[in-house]
Motif scaffolding. Structure first.
Motif, PDB file in Angstrom:
ATOM      1  N   LEU A  22      46.592  25.203  43.703  1.00  0.00           N
ATOM      2  CA  LEU A  22      45.175  24.939  43.912  1.00  0.00           C
ATOM      3  C   LEU A  22      44.365  26.124  43.430  1.00  0.00           C
ATOM      4  CD1 LEU A  22      45.327  23.512  47.542  1.00  0.00           C
ATOM      5  CD2 LEU A  22      45.145  22.211  45.440  1.00  0.00           C
ATOM      6  N   ILE A  23      43.337  25.861  42.631  1.00  0.00           N
ATOM      7  CA  ILE A  23      42.407  26.892  42.188  1.00  0.00           C
ATOM      8  C   ILE A  23      41.015  26.419  42.576  1.00  0.00           C
ATOM      9  CG2 ILE A  23      41.462  28.162  40.236  1.00  0.00           C
ATOM     10  CD1 ILE A  23      44.181  27.874  38.886  1.00  0.00           C
ATOM     11  N   ASP A  24      40.343  27.229  43.386  1.00  0.00           N
ATOM     12  CA  ASP A  24      39.032  26.875  43.934  1.00  0.00           C
ATOM     13  C   ASP A  24      39.081  25.519  44.640  1.00  0.00           C
ATOM     14  OD1 ASP A  24      37.855  29.211  43.015  1.00  0.00           O
ATOM     15  OD2 ASP A  24      37.281  28.317  41.093  1.00  0.00           O
ATOM     16  N   GLY A  25      40.182  25.266  45.313  1.00  0.00           N
ATOM     17  CA  GLY A  25      40.318  24.041  46.089  1.00  0.00           C
ATOM     18  C   GLY A  25      40.697  22.824  45.276  1.00  0.00           C
ATOM     19  N   GLU A  26      40.812  22.954  43.957  1.00  0.00           N
ATOM     20  CA  GLU A  26      41.180  21.811  43.119  1.00  0.00           C
ATOM     21  C   GLU A  26      42.636  21.924  42.708  1.00  0.00           C
ATOM     22  OE1 GLU A  26      38.649  21.013  39.784  1.00  0.00           O
ATOM     23  OE2 GLU A  26      36.898  21.808  40.826  1.00  0.00           O
ATOM     24  N   SER A  27      43.334  20.813  42.688  1.00  0.00           N
ATOM     25  CA  SER A  27      44.730  20.767  42.289  1.00  0.00           C
ATOM     26  C   SER A  27      44.811  20.905  40.771  1.00  0.00           C
ATOM     27  CB  SER A  27      45.358  19.453  42.739  1.00  0.00           C
ATOM     28  OG  SER A  27      46.692  19.386  42.278  1.00  0.00           O
ATOM     29  N   LYS A  28      45.479  21.956  40.300  1.00  0.00           N
ATOM     30  CA  LYS A  28      45.615  22.189  38.854  1.00  0.00           C
ATOM     31  C   LYS A  28      46.976  21.761  38.333  1.00  0.00           C
ATOM     32  CE  LYS A  28      41.601  24.070  38.187  1.00  0.00           C
ATOM     33  NZ  LYS A  28      40.601  23.467  37.337  1.00  0.00           N
ATOM     34  N   GLN A  29      48.004  21.889  39.175  1.00  0.00           N
ATOM     35  CA  GLN A  29      49.342  21.518  38.723  1.00  0.00           C
ATOM     36  C   GLN A  29      50.206  21.253  39.949  1.00  0.00           C
ATOM     37  OE1 GLN A  29      50.920  24.310  35.922  1.00  0.00           O
ATOM     38  NE2 GLN A  29      52.556  22.950  35.286  1.00  0.00           N
TER      39      GLN A  29
END
Length: 105
Positions: A3-10
């Motif tokens: 998670l980066i800034d609360g968003e799932s990236k991978q």
């Protein structure tokens, strides 16, 4: 999941999706070193001999510049012995010189 800034990236498995662990390898039991294999690049020279008197040189010698203190009392303090210093002629434990191993490949 990353998670980066609360968003799932991978997402994925650490073992399967990222190179974090070294790959598992099984050694081939059929593979081995040849019978004449030599690991040593250099070997002691068989013709090298220890110089005569090498072992007679002490590691430490009495300090030639030391003198018995004026207030030294042999009866109270015991026999005076000068302090020991490193012997400049001592070259360490003898080891034969090393030569290239003719069988090393």
């Amino acid at each position: 999941e990353v998670l980066i800034d609360g968003e799932s990236k991978q997402t994925g498995s650490l073992k399967e999706d990222w190179d974090m662990l070294p790959p598992k390898e099984i050694k081939d039991p059929e593979q081995s070193k040849p019978a004449d294999w030599v690991d040593e690049r250099q070997i002691p020279d068989p013709e090298d001999t220890k110089p005569e008197g090498w072992d007679d040189i002490p590691k430490e010698i009495p300090d030639p510049d030391a003198s018995k203190p004026e207030d030294w009392d042999d009866e109270l303090d015991g026999d005076w012995e000068p302090p020991m210093i490193d012997n400049p002629e001592y070259k360490g434990e003898w080891r034969p010189k090393m030569i290239e191993n003719p069988e090393y490949k």
